[in-house]
Write a protein that holds these residues in place. Structure first.
Motif, PDB file in Angstrom:
ATOM      1  N   ARG A 373      46.131  10.349  40.171  1.00  0.00           N
ATOM      2  CA  ARG A 373      47.219   9.398  39.965  1.00  0.00           C
ATOM      3  C   ARG A 373      48.006   9.791  38.723  1.00  0.00           C
ATOM      4  NH1 ARG A 373      47.266   3.255  38.254  1.00  0.00           N
ATOM      5  NH2 ARG A 373      48.884   2.445  39.629  1.00  0.00           N
ATOM      6  N   TRP A 374      49.329   9.774  38.858  1.00  0.00           N
ATOM      7  CA  TRP A 374      50.193   9.920  37.686  1.00  0.00           C
ATOM      8  C   TRP A 374      50.542   8.526  37.191  1.00  0.00           C
ATOM      9  CZ3 TRP A 374      52.342  12.984  42.008  1.00  0.00           C
ATOM     10  CH2 TRP A 374      51.985  14.339  41.935  1.00  0.00           C
ATOM     11  N   VAL A 375      50.243   8.243  35.930  1.00  0.00           N
ATOM     12  CA  VAL A 375      50.517   6.934  35.343  1.00  0.00           C
ATOM     13  C   VAL A 375      51.562   7.084  34.257  1.00  0.00           C
ATOM     14  CG1 VAL A 375      49.544   4.996  34.052  1.00  0.00           C
ATOM     15  CG2 VAL A 375      48.214   6.065  35.866  1.00  0.00           C
ATOM     16  N   ARG A 376      52.619   6.334  34.384  1.00  0.00           N
ATOM     17  CA  ARG A 376      53.720   6.389  33.422  1.00  0.00           C
ATOM     18  C   ARG A 376      53.202   6.096  32.020  1.00  0.00           C
ATOM     19  NH1 ARG A 376      57.343   2.299  31.615  1.00  0.00           N
ATOM     20  NH2 ARG A 376      59.284   3.177  30.809  1.00  0.00           N
ATOM     21  N   GLY A 377      53.571   6.957  31.097  1.00  0.00           N
ATOM     22  CA  GLY A 377      53.174   6.766  29.709  1.00  0.00           C
ATOM     23  C   GLY A 377      51.815   7.311  29.368  1.00  0.00           C
ATOM     24  N   CYS A 378      51.103   7.847  30.354  1.00  0.00           N
ATOM     25  CA  CYS A 378      49.752   8.340  30.081  1.00  0.00           C
ATOM     26  C   CYS A 378      49.496   9.685  30.732  1.00  0.00           C
ATOM     27  CB  CYS A 378      48.722   7.323  30.550  1.00  0.00           C
ATOM     28  SG  CYS A 378      47.019   7.846  30.252  1.00  0.00           S
ATOM     29  N   SER A 379      49.636   9.758  32.058  1.00  0.00           N
ATOM     30  CA  SER A 379      49.294  10.993  32.764  1.00  0.00           C
ATOM     31  C   SER A 379      50.402  11.443  33.715  1.00  0.00           C
ATOM     32  CB  SER A 379      47.986  10.804  33.543  1.00  0.00           C
ATOM     33  OG  SER A 379      48.074   9.676  34.395  1.00  0.00           O
ATOM     34  N   ALA A 380      51.630  10.935  33.497  1.00  0.00           N
ATOM     35  CA  ALA A 380      52.785  11.384  34.283  1.00  0.00           C
ATOM     36  C   ALA A 380      53.641  12.257  33.369  1.00  0.00           C
ATOM     37  CB  ALA A 380      53.576  10.189  34.810  1.00  0.00           C
ATOM     38  N   TYR A 497      58.237  16.720  38.865  1.00  0.00           N
ATOM     39  CA  TYR A 497      59.147  17.547  38.054  1.00  0.00           C
ATOM     40  C   TYR A 497      59.552  16.806  36.781  1.00  0.00           C
ATOM     41  CZ  TYR A 497      62.926  20.666  36.742  1.00  0.00           C
ATOM     42  OH  TYR A 497      63.725  21.539  36.052  1.00  0.00           O
ATOM     43  N   GLU A 498      59.924  15.543  36.933  1.00  0.00           N
ATOM     44  CA  GLU A 498      60.305  14.721  35.783  1.00  0.00           C
ATOM     45  C   GLU A 498      59.086  13.951  35.282  1.00  0.00           C
ATOM     46  OE1 GLU A 498      63.320  14.505  34.432  1.00  0.00           O
ATOM     47  OE2 GLU A 498      64.526  15.602  35.907  1.00  0.00           O
ATOM     48  N   PRO A 499      58.998  13.712  33.972  1.00  0.00           N
ATOM     49  CA  PRO A 499      57.909  12.870  33.469  1.00  0.00           C
ATOM     50  C   PRO A 499      58.168  11.400  33.798  1.00  0.00           C
ATOM     51  CG  PRO A 499      59.335  13.549  31.664  1.00  0.00           C
ATOM     52  CD  PRO A 499      59.837  14.253  32.896  1.00  0.00           C
ATOM     53  N   HIS A 500      57.157  10.566  33.572  1.00  0.00           N
ATOM     54  CA  HIS A 500      57.225   9.101  33.713  1.00  0.00           C
ATOM     55  C   HIS A 500      57.321   8.628  35.159  1.00  0.00           C
ATOM     56  CE1 HIS A 500      57.919   9.538  29.478  1.00  0.00           C
ATOM     57  NE2 HIS A 500      59.184   9.913  29.623  1.00  0.00           N
ATOM     58  N   GLN A 501      57.092   9.504  36.156  1.00  0.00           N
ATOM     59  CA  GLN A 501      57.148   9.080  37.552  1.00  0.00           C
ATOM     60  C   GLN A 501      55.741   8.775  38.030  1.00  0.00           C
ATOM     61  OE1 GLN A 501      59.391  12.454  39.202  1.00  0.00           O
ATOM     62  NE2 GLN A 501      61.197  11.145  39.277  1.00  0.00           N
ATOM     63  N   GLU A 502      55.533   7.538  38.458  1.00  0.00           N
ATOM     64  CA  GLU A 502      54.185   7.038  38.719  1.00  0.00           C
ATOM     65  C   GLU A 502      53.863   7.042  40.207  1.00  0.00           C
ATOM     66  OE1 GLU A 502      52.483   2.747  37.758  1.00  0.00           O
ATOM     67  OE2 GLU A 502      52.536   4.049  35.998  1.00  0.00           O
ATOM     68  N   TYR A 670      41.957   6.313  30.187  1.00  0.00           N
ATOM     69  CA  TYR A 670      43.221   6.489  29.457  1.00  0.00           C
ATOM     70  C   TYR A 670      44.353   5.765  30.182  1.00  0.00           C
ATOM     71  CZ  TYR A 670      41.033  10.038  26.479  1.00  0.00           C
ATOM     72  OH  TYR A 670      40.237  10.698  25.577  1.00  0.00           O
ATOM     73  N   ASP A 671      44.337   5.804  31.514  1.00  0.00           N
ATOM     74  CA  ASP A 671      45.346   5.081  32.289  1.00  0.00           C
ATOM     75  C   ASP A 671      45.282   3.585  31.991  1.00  0.00           C
ATOM     76  OD1 ASP A 671      46.055   7.471  33.447  1.00  0.00           O
ATOM     77  OD2 ASP A 671      45.061   7.085  35.368  1.00  0.00           O
TER      78      ASP A 671
END
Length: 728
Positions: A373-380, A497-502, A670-671
């Motif tokens: 999982r990509w989490v905005r502000g943590c792992s995205a 490609y872009e950061p912050h995408q959850e 962390y998420d």
């Protein structure tokens, strides 16, 4: 509806437990929407009623949300009917399921129908998706079910047999046989899986191929196709793989437009056979042919080797019989391999995985499946173009253990395929979700770090280039690519490609040899969960000031100014959460660089629960001093990452700060920290930072107290659980 943090992680834990119990396997598929086919069927037969599916009702909501939604004129005259209301003697399957049973209706899902046509070529695969012993005679109660592979699990989808009609004709997929309904019902089950019929509009054949098999797809652009493409296609079909192709349309407005040769641009076709034939009239010369099918069930190629072309005269009757050549407007046709390469722009091959078939005769793969999982502000963290956050993406350690049997150019290497798939984007279209642009990079792990499962830090990626990467970042459901690398240890970084995408994803690694991949999960531990005794050395000026403030507040308490009897305190002065708040905020206010509004009462209550060793709900001077030493230590860490003096730290840096404070956590934790403590700007202020570390230390300490045998697991009663969590 989006998950709440606790809801998401509870759901994930439940799913992981289900998998340990075998749920989600071929033999024990998950029950979609919690519906059990056998139970529902027995209920209907007992009550002598026809099943009506309230989870996918015969209403506009099941049709769609925009073009097929409430405001659309297209749906006004649509009537949901059961097959027995449409024709006499309806059948589930007539004379065996075949490619001609799939004719496209008014829905732009040719990609799905092309995959269904491929599915009919392999009876064993077909009956995995379309369970046998379903019919309109014995045991009929308006209930059917189908099985699909869905993001790592097999799921069983139950439907009723009410189908959208217009003027008593099926609106969507239909069979060439008017009284045959398996393909229409399969389409309905797939629509239910994704939320509506409209959700199926537009896609790639590979998506459905993988959902029918759990396989992995490889793309070939014709202009860059390998010289051995014909052999690849032949071997793929012989090994049970599914295959589709298409002609790109550069102008979107001209999608699905016919060319003068009878082919359709922007349209998905099935590749159903390849063959090499002897031309008896040309002295043993051979011709390579490809058989294709248009899901429309009509509109065919009219060039060489089309149904009625002169080229067929050059073949003997035996060769024609071998190819099952017939002249019929059924959407299926042959063409030469050379014309195939000239006219089509890309081909997609879905290779089967070990769980696609039960026997060992079909091509087998070793597969590692990882959920992430990509989490905005943590792992995205976005792609390599964003070095400050790229390293925070989920990381997966790949171990290539066995080299290929047939090395190229005597090179010792391991072949494998990586497939990165984003989840649920089609289902969430009605909420405005689009496919993210995704990709991945592969880095070689230095030998001195082999076996070390720690998350690779920012500096590693600043000073090391990738060993391999996907050809491009692209907005498809899945990005796949084949690689050959030397045996060793690598780390795979999947990202948007872009950061912050959850969003959620699965990362699969396929190989014919023994190789492994796993998410890098730091060992969960803390350096100092047990409180250390207060320092008995000389007090600093700040310590003296601190003691003075404490004595002043606690002294006021002991004289009874708060209403508490002074005799109850004796010589041991103690303070409450509200008084702790006053002490801390009077000191923090002197640190202008923290830009803090001060600690909240709730934060101070958590601090007391952490340091309260005697269970009084208050702190004495020794407990208070130990707390202050911790806060000073954590304050130093905070200021290190508060380099711009903004009074907060970036949530992506939080994992480093937590690590510096002595805690080793995994990505899920962390998420949770980011979702719990970061503000809308993905920053964490001083109060939230301290509150997070207080909570971490308190929970680590409580766990150790219960973990008497040190095996890393504890068992709590409801009372113990509530006592622990409510006070913390």
């Amino acid at each position: 509806m989006p998950y709440t943090p606790s809801g998401f992680f509870c759901d994930r834990l439940i799913r992981e437990r289900e998998r340990r119990d075998g749920e989600g396997s071929l033999s024990k598929p998950l029950r979609f929407s919690g519906q059990d086919f056998a139970t529902l069927k027995q209920e209907c037969l007992t009550k002598k009623c026809l099943f009506e599916d309230d989870t996918f009702p015969a209403t506009v909501e099941s049709l769609g949300y925009k073009e097929l939604g409430h405001k659309s004129n297209k749906v006004k005259n649509i009537v949901w009917k059961r097959p027995k209301e449409i024709c006499e003697n309806p059948q589930f399957i007539v004379g065996g399921a075949s490619r001609t049973d799939i004719c496209q209706g008014d829905l732009g899902d040719c990609w799905l129908l092309a995959a269904i046509a491929c599915l009919t070529l392999n009876e064993k695969l077909l009956f995995r998706v379309v369970p046998q012993e379903q019919s309109y005679s014995e045991g009929y109660c308006g209930l059917f079910h189908f099985q699909f592979w869905r993001y790592g699990d097999w799921v069983d989808v139950v439907i009723d047999d009410r189908i959208p009609t217009l003027n008593n004709q099926l609106v969507f997929t239909k069979s060439a046989e008017r009284n045959e309904f398996w393909s229409a019902l399969l389409e309905k089950a797939y629509a239910k899986l994704h939320g509506s019929y409209e959700a199926l509009k537009g896609g790639n054949t590979t998506e459905a191929m993988e959902d029918f098999t759990g396989g992995v797809t490889e793309f070939y652009e014709m202009k860059e196709a390998p010289k051995e493409l014909y052999k690849i296609m032949k071997k793929a079909l012989e090994s049970g793989s599914m295959m589709g192709c298409s002609i790109d349309s550069l102008v979107p407005a001209r999608f699905e437009t016919r060319t003068v040769t009878g082919l359709v641009k922007g349209h998905a076709y099935s590749v159903t056979a390849v063959n090499e034939c002897k031309q008896s009239l040309h002295k043993e010369s051979k011709v390579r042919l490809v058989r294709l099918r248009n899901p429309w069930g009509q509109v065919e190629w009219n060039g060489p080797w089309s149904d009625n072309s002169k080229e067929w005269v050059s073949l003997s009757k035996g060769e024609k019989d071998k190819l099952q050549h017939q002249s019929a407007e059924d959407g299926e046709f042959w063409m030469s391999f050379e014309d195939f390469k000239k006219n089509y722009t890309k081909i997609e091959i879905c290779n089967l995985t070990p769980d696609a078939l039960e026997d060992d005769k079909i091509h087998k793969w070793t597969v590692s499946v990882n959920e992430g999982r990509w989490v905005r502000g943590c792992s995205a963290g976005g792609c390599r173009n964003y070095p400050d956050t790229f390293w925070t993406n989920p990381q997966y350690r790949l171990r290539l253990l066995e080299e290929d049997d047939d090395p190229e150019d005597n090179e010792v290497a391991c072949s494998f395929v990586i497939a990165l798939m984003q989840k649920n984007r089609r289902k969430e279209r009605k909420m405005g979700a689009n496919l993210f642009t995704i990709g991945f990079a592969i880095y070689e792990v230095p030998k001195e770090m082999h076996g070390n499962k720690q998350h690779m830090q920012k500096d590693f990626f600043l000073f090391n280039s990738s060993k391999a990467r996907c050809k491009s970042y692209i907005n498809l459901r899945e990005v796949t690519q084949r690689f050959r690398l030397s045996p060793g240890e690598y780390v795979i970084i999947p990202s948007t490609y872009e950061p912050h995408q959850e969003g959620e994803f699965i990362l699969r690694v396929f190989s014919e040899k023994r190789n492994t991949s796993e998410e890098i999960e730091n060992r969960i531990e803390a350096d100092h969960p047990v409180p250390a005794p207060a320092n008995a050395g000389e007090e600093s000026e700040e310590d003296q000031q601190f003691r003075s403030i404490f004595q002043q507040i606690a002294g006021d308490v002991s004289t009874g100014s708060t209403g508490r009897p002074g005799s109850a305190w004796g010589s041991e002065m103690e303070i409450t959460a509200n008084e702790l708040k006053n002490v801390l905020n009077s000191i923090v206010s002197k640190h202008k660089d923290l830009n803090s509004e001060g600690f909240s009462l709730d934060s101070c209550r958590s601090m007391i629960s952490l340091m309260d060793m005697d269970g009084t709900g208050r702190l004495n001077l020794q407990e208070f001093r130990h707390l202050w030493n911790k806060i000073k230590q954590w304050q130093g860490i905070f200021q290190h990452y508060n380099s711009d003096q903004a009074g907060s730290i970036n949530s992506y840096e939080m994992r480093n700060a937590v690590n510096d404070a002595g805690f080793r956590l995994n990505n899920q934790l962390y998420d949770i920290i980011t979702m719990r403590y970061a503000n809308e700007g993905m920053n964490i202020d001083f109060d939230s930072f301290i509150s997070c570390l207080v909570r971490l230390e308190a929970m680590f300490r409580a766990f150790q107290a219960f973990d008497q045998d040190g095996d890393g697991t504890i068992r709590l009663s409801v009372l113990e659980w509530l006592q622990l969590t409510m006070y913390a």
